[in-house]
Design a protein around this motif. Structure first.
Motif, PDB file in Angstrom:
ATOM      1  N   GLY A 179       2.086 -35.068 -37.818  1.00 29.79           N
ATOM      2  CA  GLY A 179       0.728 -34.659 -37.494  1.00 29.79           C
ATOM      3  C   GLY A 179       0.516 -33.106 -37.842  1.00 29.79           C
ATOM      4  N   GLN A 180       1.408 -32.347 -38.443  1.00 30.80           N
ATOM      5  CA  GLN A 180       1.026 -31.087 -38.865  1.00 30.80           C
ATOM      6  C   GLN A 180       1.393 -30.681 -40.467  1.00 30.80           C
ATOM      7  N   THR A 181       0.566 -29.919 -41.148  1.00 34.63           N
ATOM      8  CA  THR A 181       0.776 -29.762 -42.395  1.00 34.63           C
ATOM      9  C   THR A 181       1.384 -28.000 -42.717  1.00 34.63           C
ATOM     10  N   TYR A 182       2.492 -27.914 -43.278  1.00 32.33           N
ATOM     11  CA  TYR A 182       2.748 -26.498 -43.480  1.00 32.33           C
ATOM     12  C   TYR A 182       2.130 -26.029 -44.834  1.00 32.33           C
ATOM     13  N   VAL A 183       1.554 -24.786 -44.722  1.00 37.63           N
ATOM     14  CA  VAL A 183       0.840 -24.185 -45.811  1.00 37.63           C
ATOM     15  C   VAL A 183       1.612 -22.845 -46.278  1.00 37.63           C
ATOM     16  N   SER A 184       1.711 -22.669 -47.513  1.00 35.89           N
ATOM     17  CA  SER A 184       2.213 -21.581 -48.192  1.00 35.89           C
ATOM     18  C   SER A 184       1.626 -21.720 -49.490  1.00 35.89           C
ATOM     19  N   ARG A 185       0.319 -21.044 -49.727  1.00 32.59           N
ATOM     20  CA  ARG A 185      -0.430 -21.309 -50.913  1.00 32.59           C
ATOM     21  C   ARG A 185      -0.710 -19.829 -51.507  1.00 32.59           C
ATOM     22  N   THR A 186      -0.065 -19.265 -52.366  1.00 29.48           N
ATOM     23  CA  THR A 186      -0.152 -17.922 -53.009  1.00 29.48           C
ATOM     24  C   THR A 186      -1.012 -17.843 -53.989  1.00 29.48           C
ATOM     25  N   VAL A 187      -2.006 -16.855 -53.970  1.00 28.25           N
ATOM     26  CA  VAL A 187      -3.159 -16.625 -55.110  1.00 28.25           C
ATOM     27  C   VAL A 187      -3.004 -15.258 -55.555  1.00 28.25           C
ATOM     28  N   PRO A 188      -2.357 -15.160 -57.081  1.00 27.77           N
ATOM     29  CA  PRO A 188      -2.545 -13.843 -57.685  1.00 27.77           C
ATOM     30  C   PRO A 188      -4.084 -13.318 -57.843  1.00 27.77           C
ATOM     31  N   VAL A 189      -4.124 -12.108 -57.448  1.00 29.32           N
ATOM     32  CA  VAL A 189      -5.250 -11.587 -57.740  1.00 29.32           C
ATOM     33  C   VAL A 189      -5.534 -10.411 -59.037  1.00 29.32           C
ATOM     34  N   GLY A 190      -4.328 -10.060 -59.360  1.00 32.44           N
ATOM     35  CA  GLY A 190      -4.409  -9.350 -60.406  1.00 32.44           C
ATOM     36  C   GLY A 190      -2.897  -8.910 -60.722  1.00 32.44           C
ATOM     37  N   THR A 191      -2.551  -8.136 -62.015  1.00 30.91           N
ATOM     38  CA  THR A 191      -1.291  -7.967 -62.541  1.00 30.91           C
ATOM     39  C   THR A 191      -1.348  -6.591 -63.171  1.00 30.91           C
ATOM     40  N   LYS A 192      -0.198  -6.170 -63.482  1.00 36.93           N
ATOM     41  CA  LYS A 192      -0.116  -4.761 -64.078  1.00 36.93           C
ATOM     42  C   LYS A 192       1.292  -4.506 -64.458  1.00 36.93           C
ATOM     43  N   THR A 193       1.414  -4.341 -65.668  1.00 34.24           N
ATOM     44  CA  THR A 193       2.800  -4.086 -66.415  1.00 34.24           C
ATOM     45  C   THR A 193       3.017  -2.403 -66.163  1.00 34.24           C
ATOM     46  N   THR A 194       4.396  -2.418 -65.579  1.00 33.82           N
ATOM     47  CA  THR A 194       4.705  -0.778 -65.363  1.00 33.82           C
ATOM     48  C   THR A 194       5.659  -0.487 -66.387  1.00 33.82           C
ATOM     49  N   ALA A 195       6.330  -1.329 -67.262  1.00 35.87           N
ATOM     50  CA  ALA A 195       7.193  -1.100 -68.093  1.00 35.87           C
ATOM     51  C   ALA A 195       7.581  -2.226 -69.083  1.00 35.87           C
ATOM     52  N   TYR A 196       7.499  -2.008 -70.403  1.00 37.66           N
ATOM     53  CA  TYR A 196       7.630  -3.129 -71.233  1.00 37.66           C
ATOM     54  C   TYR A 196       8.523  -2.743 -72.663  1.00 37.66           C
ATOM     55  N   SER A 197       9.302  -3.831 -73.024  1.00 40.80           N
ATOM     56  CA  SER A 197      10.096  -3.550 -74.098  1.00 40.80           C
ATOM     57  C   SER A 197      10.185  -5.034 -74.588  1.00 40.80           C
ATOM     58  N   ASP A 198      10.654  -5.324 -75.785  1.00 47.25           N
ATOM     59  CA  ASP A 198      10.784  -6.639 -76.392  1.00 47.25           C
ATOM     60  C   ASP A 198      11.969  -7.572 -75.520  1.00 47.25           C
ATOM     61  N   GLY A 199      12.876  -6.642 -74.778  1.00 50.87           N
ATOM     62  CA  GLY A 199      13.900  -7.548 -73.830  1.00 50.87           C
ATOM     63  C   GLY A 199      13.492  -7.683 -72.444  1.00 50.87           C
ATOM     64  N   GLY A 200      12.506  -6.942 -71.989  1.00 51.06           N
ATOM     65  CA  GLY A 200      12.289  -7.070 -70.667  1.00 51.06           C
ATOM     66  C   GLY A 200      10.892  -6.225 -70.455  1.00 51.06           C
ATOM     67  N   ALA A 201      10.479  -6.367 -68.882  1.00 49.64           N
ATOM     68  CA  ALA A 201       9.274  -6.011 -68.555  1.00 49.64           C
ATOM     69  C   ALA A 201       9.557  -5.951 -66.781  1.00 49.64           C
ATOM     70  N   SER A 202       8.652  -5.235 -66.316  1.00 47.99           N
ATOM     71  CA  SER A 202       8.393  -4.907 -64.876  1.00 47.99           C
ATOM     72  C   SER A 202       6.881  -5.182 -64.580  1.00 47.99           C
ATOM     73  N   VAL A 203       6.392  -6.219 -63.807  1.00 47.78           N
ATOM     74  CA  VAL A 203       5.029  -6.435 -63.695  1.00 47.78           C
ATOM     75  C   VAL A 203       4.677  -6.437 -62.162  1.00 47.78           C
TER      76      VAL A 203
END
Length: 280
Positions: A179-203
Motif C-alpha cells: 500500500g506504500q510506494t518508495y520514491v527516490s527520483r533524482t533530477v540533475p539541474v546542471g553540471t560543471k566540469t572542474t577538471a578535465y584530461s583525456d584520462g579523467g574528469a571531475s564533474v
C-alpha cells in the motif's frame, strides 16, 4: 535519525555529521492532503505538517560512506586542463548510443560526454534501485571502474543493511510496505566540469528530486531536497566510469507555495512518468 557519526566525518558538506530534518509540529491524519507550503521567510503551520526527516540525506550520506576511502581530487593525469564556466543551455548533441541495464552508456570521450555521464550516474546513485540488493550489484558494476567494484560492493551492502532499510521504511529487499510506494527520483539541474584530461574528469552535478514514501500511514512523506554531487570520472573500457564521489548541500532556492499532492497522486506519478537520459 542518522548514520553512525564515525562513518560520516567530513563526508557531508564538511560538517562532520549527518543532517536531519525533524517534524516542526504535530501532523494530521493525512500529511499529504490539502495543505500548502509557504516560503522560508514565514513557515506556516501547514508547512510544518510536511517538514519531515529528509530521507535523501540518509541516502546521500550512505553512498558517501560506501565510497569512503576513494581517491579525491581532480580527475585525470598530469595534463589536467583548467575549465571555464559554460552556458547552462543544453548542447543538443545526442548523449549516448545506447543503454546497459537501463543506464545510459557509451558517452563521448570529451568534457561534454563526461558531464552527460555524471548527470546520468547521479540519477542511478541516488535512486530507489540502489537500495535493492540485486539491482545494486548491476549498478555498481556498470558505473564504477573495475578496480573499485569489489571494494564498493561490500561497502554498499554494509551501508544499506537491514537496519538502515528499516529506518526508511523498507524491507531487506528494498521494498516498501504493502500500500506504500518508495520514491527516490533524482533530477540533475546542471553540471560543471572542474577538471578535465583525456584520462579523467571531475564533474559537479547540481540536483534536486523527490524522496520519501507515499502512503497514508507513512512517517516519511515525499518531499524534495537540493544537493550537489561531485563525481571523479576515469576513461576506462571505452566509456566514462566513476572512480569516487562526494556530496554537499544545495544550492537550494526558496520553497514555493505549492499545493501538496495526496499520497495516491504521488505514487501514481512515479509509476506513470518515466525518467530521462540526460545530456550536456
Amino acid at each position: 535519525m542518522s548514520l553512525d557519526d564515525d562513518r560520516n566525518d567530513g563526508l557531508f558538506g564538511g560538517s562532520g555529521e549527518t543532517r536531519t530534518r525533524l517534524p516542526e509540529g504535530e501532523g494530521g491524519d493525512d500529511v499529504y492532503g490539502g495543505t500548502r507550503r509557504s516560503g522560508r521567510g514565514g513557515r506556516s503551520s501547514s508547512r510544518s505538517l510536511v517538514t519531515v526527516v529528509g530521507v535523501v540525506v540518509l541516502l546521500i550520506a550512505a553512498i558517501a560512506f560506501a565510497n569512503r576511502g576513494g581517491d579525491e581530487g581532480s580527475g585525470g593525469g598530469g595534463d589536467d586542463k583548467k575549465t571555464t564556466t559554460s552556458p547552462t543551455a543544453a548542447s543538443g548533441t545526442k548523449p549516448v548510443g545506447g543503454k546497459n541495464g537501463g543506464i545510459p552508456s557509451g558517452f563521448a570521450h570529451d568534457a561534454q560526454g563526461a558531464q552527460s555521464a555524471a548527470s546520468n550516474y547521479a540519477v542511478s546513485l541516488v535512486s530507489a534501485d540502489i537500495l535493492k540488493p540485486d539491482r545494486r550489484t548491476e549498478i555498481v558494476r556498470q558505473l564504477f571502474v573495475a578496480d573499485k567494484v569489489s571494494e564498493l560492493e561490500g561497502k554498499f551492502d554494509k551501508t544499506y543493511s537491514k537496519d538502515f532499510l528499516e529506518k526508511i521504511g523498507l524491507d531487506e529487499k528494498g521494498n516498501a510496505a504493502p500500500g506504500q510506494t518508495y520514491v527516490s527520483r533524482t533530477v540533475p539541474v546542471g553540471t560543471k566540469t572542474t577538471a578535465y584530461s583525456d584520462g579523467g574528469a571531475s564533474v559537479e552535478v547540481w540536483c534536486t528530486g523527490a524522496f520519501g514514501t507515499a502512503g497514508q500511514d507513512t512517517t516519511n512523506p515525499v518531499s524534495n531536497d537540493w544537493f550537489t554531487l561531485t563525481l571523479k570520472l576515469r576513461w576506462a573500457d571505452g566509456d566514462w566510469k566513476v572512480e569516487s564521489f562526494q556530496s554537499k548541500d544545495g544550492p537550494a532556492p526558496v520553497n514555493g507555495d505549492n499545493k501538496v499532492s495526496t499520497a495516491d497522486e504521488i505514487a501514481k506519478a512515479v509509476q506513470e512518468y518515466g525518467g530521462f537520459t540526460y545530456a550536456r
